[in-house]
Design a protein around this motif. Structure first.
Motif, PDB file in Angstrom:
ATOM      1  N   ARG A  64      27.191  35.965  30.609  1.00  0.00           N
ATOM      2  CA  ARG A  64      26.177  36.911  30.147  1.00  0.00           C
ATOM      3  C   ARG A  64      25.491  36.331  28.931  1.00  0.00           C
ATOM      4  O   ARG A  64      26.087  35.570  28.177  1.00  0.00           O
ATOM      5  N   VAL A  65      24.253  36.745  28.740  1.00  0.00           N
ATOM      6  CA  VAL A  65      23.491  36.344  27.562  1.00  0.00           C
ATOM      7  C   VAL A  65      23.139  37.594  26.773  1.00  0.00           C
ATOM      8  O   VAL A  65      22.541  38.526  27.319  1.00  0.00           O
ATOM      9  N   ALA A 105      13.702  37.872  28.395  1.00  0.00           N
ATOM     10  CA  ALA A 105      13.764  37.821  29.856  1.00  0.00           C
ATOM     11  C   ALA A 105      15.084  37.213  30.343  1.00  0.00           C
ATOM     12  O   ALA A 105      15.575  37.574  31.411  1.00  0.00           O
ATOM     13  N   ALA A 106      15.663  36.318  29.563  1.00  0.00           N
ATOM     14  CA  ALA A 106      16.934  35.683  29.927  1.00  0.00           C
ATOM     15  C   ALA A 106      18.134  36.550  29.578  1.00  0.00           C
ATOM     16  O   ALA A 106      19.247  36.289  30.035  1.00  0.00           O
ATOM     17  N   ALA A 107      17.923  37.593  28.796  1.00  0.00           N
ATOM     18  CA  ALA A 107      19.027  38.402  28.272  1.00  0.00           C
ATOM     19  C   ALA A 107      19.588  39.359  29.306  1.00  0.00           C
ATOM     20  O   ALA A 107      18.852  40.009  30.042  1.00  0.00           O
ATOM     21  N   ASP A 108      20.912  39.442  29.323  1.00  0.00           N
ATOM     22  CA  ASP A 108      21.592  40.501  30.060  1.00  0.00           C
ATOM     23  C   ASP A 108      21.772  41.709  29.149  1.00  0.00           C
ATOM     24  O   ASP A 108      21.827  42.843  29.624  1.00  0.00           O
ATOM     25  N   ASP A 109      21.904  41.434  27.873  1.00  0.00           N
ATOM     26  CA  ASP A 109      22.108  42.472  26.862  1.00  0.00           C
ATOM     27  C   ASP A 109      21.259  42.122  25.646  1.00  0.00           C
ATOM     28  O   ASP A 109      21.076  40.944  25.332  1.00  0.00           O
ATOM     29  N   VAL A 110      20.757  43.157  24.971  1.00  0.00           N
ATOM     30  CA  VAL A 110      19.932  42.956  23.774  1.00  0.00           C
ATOM     31  C   VAL A 110      20.442  43.868  22.667  1.00  0.00           C
ATOM     32  O   VAL A 110      20.691  45.052  22.896  1.00  0.00           O
ATOM     33  N   ILE A 111      20.598  43.301  21.489  1.00  0.00           N
ATOM     34  CA  ILE A 111      20.918  44.077  20.296  1.00  0.00           C
ATOM     35  C   ILE A 111      19.721  44.000  19.373  1.00  0.00           C
ATOM     36  O   ILE A 111      19.262  42.909  19.027  1.00  0.00           O
ATOM     37  N   ASP A 112      19.213  45.159  18.984  1.00  0.00           N
ATOM     38  CA  ASP A 112      18.087  45.227  18.053  1.00  0.00           C
ATOM     39  C   ASP A 112      18.625  45.058  16.633  1.00  0.00           C
ATOM     40  O   ASP A 112      19.431  45.853  16.174  1.00  0.00           O
ATOM     41  N   ASN A 113      18.180  44.012  15.956  1.00  0.00           N
ATOM     42  CA  ASN A 113      18.629  43.719  14.593  1.00  0.00           C
ATOM     43  C   ASN A 113      17.508  43.968  13.584  1.00  0.00           C
ATOM     44  O   ASN A 113      17.422  43.303  12.561  1.00  0.00           O
ATOM     45  N   SER A 114      16.644  44.917  13.881  1.00  0.00           N
ATOM     46  CA  SER A 114      15.527  45.216  12.978  1.00  0.00           C
ATOM     47  C   SER A 114      15.963  45.957  11.730  1.00  0.00           C
ATOM     48  O   SER A 114      15.275  45.930  10.723  1.00  0.00           O
ATOM     49  N   ARG A 121      26.694  47.956  13.561  1.00  0.00           N
ATOM     50  CA  ARG A 121      28.058  48.297  13.963  1.00  0.00           C
ATOM     51  C   ARG A 121      28.106  49.014  15.310  1.00  0.00           C
ATOM     52  O   ARG A 121      28.863  48.632  16.199  1.00  0.00           O
ATOM     53  N   GLU A 122      27.325  50.056  15.488  1.00  0.00           N
ATOM     54  CA  GLU A 122      27.391  50.842  16.726  1.00  0.00           C
ATOM     55  C   GLU A 122      27.036  50.020  17.968  1.00  0.00           C
ATOM     56  O   GLU A 122      27.804  50.009  18.938  1.00  0.00           O
ATOM     57  N   PRO A 123      25.907  49.311  17.994  1.00  0.00           N
ATOM     58  CA  PRO A 123      25.610  48.532  19.203  1.00  0.00           C
ATOM     59  C   PRO A 123      26.591  47.378  19.436  1.00  0.00           C
ATOM     60  O   PRO A 123      26.906  47.065  20.591  1.00  0.00           O
TER      61      PRO A 123
END
Length: 139
Positions: A64-65, A105-114, A121-123
């Motif tokens: 996974r990415v 587009a390559a991601a299976d999962d994304v974490i927003d770090n804005s 912590r939660e994501p």
């Protein structure tokens, strides 16, 4: 010792030089990454690889990415604060990488770090639970 500023200037000013450096480093990094993956304890392994998508063979190296994403302006601000590079240097480095759209587009999962560090912590915890469950299913 390595003069990182001089190396950075040279490799981001000349694509051929950057490709030569990558041809030397990427096989070594890949071998070390494989060694560490095989030796790692735990249910799953996270490869923290800034240029994973650029490597081309990333799907052979991981299941996974996960992309930790921020808008480009936030990325520029954070790099400037961390590294004291000027905006032109930062943009040159970013231009040598795959685009944000390609990464997403390559991601299976994304974490927003804005947001701030505490907001991660939660994501991150949720993704840990998901990855743990996926690893347990495979075991």
């Amino acid at each position: 010792s390595l003069n990182r500023a001089a190396m950075r200037t040279r490799v981001f000013a000349d694509t051929a030089v950057r490709h030569q450096l990558e041809a030397l480093l990427h096989p070594l990094i890949g071998a070390e990454s494989a060694r560490q993956r095989l030796a790692a304890p735990g249910l799953y392994v996270i490869l923290a690889v800034p240029l994973l998508i650029e490597s081309g063979d990333y799907r052979a190296r991981c299941d996974r990415v996960c992309v930790v994403d921020v808008p480009p302006e936030t990325q520029v601000e954070r790099v400037r604060a961390r590294s004291a590079l000027d905006e032109a240097q930062i943009r040159a480095i970013m231009a040598a990488q795959v685009s944000r759209e390609q990464r997403l587009a390559a991601a299976d999962d994304v974490i927003d770090n804005s947001g701030n560090f505490a907001q991660l912590r939660e994501p991150v915890d949720a993704l840990h639970l998901r990855y743990s469950a996926l690893a347990a299913q495979r075991a």
